[in-house]
Design an enzyme around this catalytic site. Structure first.
Site, PDB file in Angstrom:
ATOM      1  N   GLY A   1      56.937  10.812  39.243  1.00 45.68           N
ATOM      2  CA  GLY A   1      57.350  10.288  40.555  1.00 45.68           C
ATOM      3  C   GLY A   1      58.046  11.373  41.363  1.00 45.68           C
ATOM      4  O   GLY A   1      58.965  11.103  42.134  1.00 45.68           O
TER       5      GLY A   1
ATOM      6  N   ASP B   1      48.221  10.447  37.198  1.00 45.56           N
ATOM      7  CA  ASP B   1      48.810   9.113  37.185  1.00 45.56           C
ATOM      8  C   ASP B   1      49.847   9.029  36.060  1.00 45.56           C
ATOM      9  O   ASP B   1      49.500   9.155  34.875  1.00 45.56           O
ATOM     10  CB  ASP B   1      47.659   8.114  36.953  1.00 45.56           C
ATOM     11  CG  ASP B   1      48.135   6.680  36.950  1.00 45.56           C
ATOM     12  OD1 ASP B   1      49.359   6.459  37.008  1.00 45.56           O
ATOM     13  OD2 ASP B   1      47.265   5.794  36.876  1.00 45.56           O
TER      14      ASP B   1
ATOM     15  N   LYS C   1      63.199  -4.309  36.342  1.00 49.73           N
ATOM     16  CA  LYS C   1      64.404  -3.535  36.032  1.00 49.73           C
ATOM     17  C   LYS C   1      65.163  -4.179  34.865  1.00 49.73           C
ATOM     18  O   LYS C   1      65.615  -3.487  33.957  1.00 49.73           O
ATOM     19  CB  LYS C   1      65.301  -3.385  37.266  1.00 49.73           C
ATOM     20  CG  LYS C   1      64.692  -2.512  38.358  1.00 49.73           C
ATOM     21  CD  LYS C   1      64.321  -1.115  37.848  1.00 49.73           C
ATOM     22  CE  LYS C   1      63.711  -0.229  38.895  1.00 49.73           C
ATOM     23  NZ  LYS C   1      63.170   1.035  38.367  1.00 49.73           N
TER      24      LYS C   1
ATOM     25  N   GLY D   1      58.675  11.079  45.092  1.00 55.43           N
ATOM     26  CA  GLY D   1      59.354   9.867  45.549  1.00 55.43           C
ATOM     27  C   GLY D   1      60.729  10.171  46.119  1.00 55.43           C
ATOM     28  O   GLY D   1      61.121  11.333  46.267  1.00 55.43           O
ATOM     29  N   GLN D   2      61.449   9.092  46.412  1.00 56.06           N
ATOM     30  CA  GLN D   2      62.739   9.259  47.091  1.00 56.06           C
ATOM     31  C   GLN D   2      63.713  10.083  46.252  1.00 56.06           C
ATOM     32  O   GLN D   2      64.329  11.021  46.739  1.00 56.06           O
ATOM     33  CB  GLN D   2      63.344   7.877  47.397  1.00 56.06           C
ATOM     34  CG  GLN D   2      64.482   7.967  48.395  1.00 56.06           C
ATOM     35  CD  GLN D   2      65.367   6.737  48.421  1.00 56.06           C
ATOM     36  OE1 GLN D   2      65.273   5.859  47.563  1.00 56.06           O
ATOM     37  NE2 GLN D   2      66.240   6.671  49.392  1.00 56.06           N
TER      38      GLN D   2
ATOM     39  N   TYR E   1      60.465  -6.640  41.372  1.00 52.23           N
ATOM     40  CA  TYR E   1      61.133  -5.353  41.140  1.00 52.23           C
ATOM     41  C   TYR E   1      62.342  -5.546  40.212  1.00 52.23           C
ATOM     42  O   TYR E   1      62.502  -4.828  39.217  1.00 52.23           O
ATOM     43  CB  TYR E   1      61.561  -4.805  42.501  1.00 52.23           C
ATOM     44  CG  TYR E   1      62.341  -3.511  42.476  1.00 52.23           C
ATOM     45  CD1 TYR E   1      61.754  -2.318  42.080  1.00 52.23           C
ATOM     46  CD2 TYR E   1      63.676  -3.485  42.898  1.00 52.23           C
ATOM     47  CE1 TYR E   1      62.466  -1.137  42.101  1.00 52.23           C
ATOM     48  CE2 TYR E   1      64.387  -2.304  42.926  1.00 52.23           C
ATOM     49  CZ  TYR E   1      63.782  -1.129  42.520  1.00 52.23           C
ATOM     50  OH  TYR E   1      64.498   0.038  42.549  1.00 52.23           O
TER      51      TYR E   1
HETATM   52  N1  SER Z   1      66.685   0.909  47.019  1.00 49.90           N
HETATM   53  C1  SER Z   1      65.992  -0.052  46.229  1.00 49.90           C
HETATM   54  C2  SER Z   1      65.264  -1.029  47.077  1.00 49.90           C
HETATM   55  O1  SER Z   1      65.752  -1.355  48.123  1.00 49.90           O
HETATM   56  C3  SER Z   1      66.943  -0.783  45.332  1.00 49.90           C
HETATM   57  O2  SER Z   1      66.930  -0.221  44.100  1.00 49.90           O
HETATM   58  O3  SER Z   1      64.251  -1.503  46.680  1.00 49.90           O
END
Ligand code: SER
Length: 313
Positions: free
Chosen positions: A7, A48, A143, A10-11, A139
Site C-alpha cells: 500500500g 497485488d 479492523k 496510499g495515504q 471497514y
Molecule cells: N481515516 C479513516 C477513515 O476515515 C479512519 O481510519 O476511513
C-alpha cells in the site's frame, strides 16, 4: 534487515516510505505499489498485495525482516463496496500472517506492522483502550476482526506483529481518498482553491485526529520499541487532538479570512456518529512513551504551508 511496505502509494505509505528510507537507507526499503508508481527514487515493485505468492517471492527475494502491511480500503469507500473492503482488508492480512508463521518455522522472524483504526471503537468521549467493539461499518468490522487475528497469531505462533488504532490522519501528500475523516483534508483544498468548503459532516461532529508527521513517527517508534514494552497485541489506541468541522474551519479562517464553511451531511455522517469523539491513549504513552507534537493550530499552519505551493504548480 530489509523492509517491505505494501500500500506504498496510499495515504500512510506515501509518507512512511520516505521516512523509512531516510532512517534505514534507501537500499533497505522496498515499496510495493498496486498499479501506478508515483515518483519514486527507491527500490519498488508493482503487484497485488493480496497475492500471497507475490508477497512470498518478494519477502524471499529481498530477505525482508519487517513488513508494514498498509494496503486497505477506507471507511466510506468500504460502505460503497463492502465485499471489496472485506477482501482487501482481511485477505491480505491473513496471507502476511501465514507467511510470517511459515518463516518462523524455518527459524526466521518477520516483524509485521498492521494499521487498525478508530473505526473499531464505539462513539464515546475519552474512549478506553479496552471497550465494546461492535462497529457498524464493514471497514470497522475488518479492523476488529484483524485486531483479533493479529493477537491470535502473536499468542499462538509468537509472531511479532504490532498495531495502532489510527485516528483521522491529516496529510498533504496524497489527496483525500475514501475516508470519513477526510473532510478535514478536503477542507484545505476548498479553502485554497475556492475560499469555501461544504462539509459532508455536520457542525459539532467531533472525531479524533492526528497530523501525518506524528502518525509516521508513532508508527516507527512502535516498531522500534523493545518487545518487552508492548503490552497490547491487538492494537494501541492513539491520538493527538479531537475537533469538529467548525473548529478546523475557524483555524483556517484565521489565516484565510474570506474562507466560509457550509454543511451538507451525507451518508458519511452516520459513519462518523458511530465513531469515538475522543480517545484515551494512555497505554501507548506509558508503554512506549508516545507523545504527539502537532495540535490543531500547528497542523493547520503546516498543511497550508505545504498545500498552497502544491496547488499552484
Ligand atoms: N481515516 C479513516 C477513515 O476515515 C479512519 O481510519 O476511513
Amino acid at each position: 534487515m530489509k523492509i517491505l511496505v505494501t500500500g506504498a502509494a496510499g495515504q500512510i505509505g506515501s509518507e512512511l516510505v520516505p521516512a523509512l528510507r531516510e532512517k534505514y537507507g534507501k537500499e533497505n526499503v522496498i515499496a510495493l505499489y498496486h498499479k501506478n508508481v508515483p515518483e519514486d527514487s527507491g527500490i519498488h515493485e508493482i503487484g497485488d498485495a493480496g497475492d500471497k505468492k507475490l508477497l512470498e517471492s518478494l519477502i524471499s527475494k529481498y530477505d525482508i525482516a519487517t513488513v508494514y502491511h498498509l494496503v486497505g480500503i477506507l471507511s466510506a469507500k468500504g460502505e460503497q463496496d463492502p465485499d471489496l473492503a472485506y477482501n482487501v482488508n482481511m485477505g491480505s492480512l491473513k496471507n502476511i500472517l501465514d507467511i510470517a508463521k511459515d518463516k518462523k518455522q524455518t527459524g526466521k522472524e518477520l516483524r509485521v506492522f498492521w494499521p487498525s483504526s478508530i473505526a473499531a471503537l464505539p462513539p464515546l468521549y475519552n474512549t478506553p483502550q479496552r471497550t465494546v467493539l461492535e462497529p457498524s461499518t464493514m471497514y470497522g468490522v475488518t479492523k476488529v476482526a484483524g485486531e483479533l487475528l493479529v493477537n491470535y497469531y502473536f499468542k499462538k505462533y509468537g509472531i511479532d506483529i504490532r498495531s495502532l488504532r489510527y485516528p483521522g490522519l491529516i496529510s498533504w501528500k496524497t489527496p483525500p481518498g475514501g475516508g470519513t475523516t477526510d473532510y478535514a483534508i478536503a477542507i484545505f483544498y476548498g479553502a485554497l482553491k475556492e475560499k469555501k468548503y461544504t462539509s459532508f459532516l455536520k457542525a459539532g461532529t467531533y472525531l479524533p485526529m492526528m497530523y501525518m508527521d506524528d502518525g509516521v513517527r508513532a508508527t516507527i517508534e512502535l516498531m522500534e520499541a523493545d518487545p518487552s514494552k508492548i503490552s497490547i497485541r491487538t492494537s494501541y489506541n492513539l491520538t493527538a487532538v479531537s475537533f469538529e468541522p467548525g473548529e478546523i474551519a475557524a483555524e483556517i479562517k484565521k489565516r484565510i479570512p474570506e474562507f466560509e464553511i457550509s454543511y451538507k451531511p451525507d451518508f458519511r455522517q452516520q459513519i462518523a456518529d458511530s465513531w469515538p469523539k475522543s480517545i484515551d491513549d494512555s497505554a501507548a504513552r506509558k508503554d512506549w512513551n508516545w507523545k504527539h507534537n502537532y495540535g490543531l493550530n500547528e497542523m493547520v499552519s503546516d498543511m497550508l504551508k505545504h498545500l498552497e505551493p502544491m496547488l499552484k504548480s
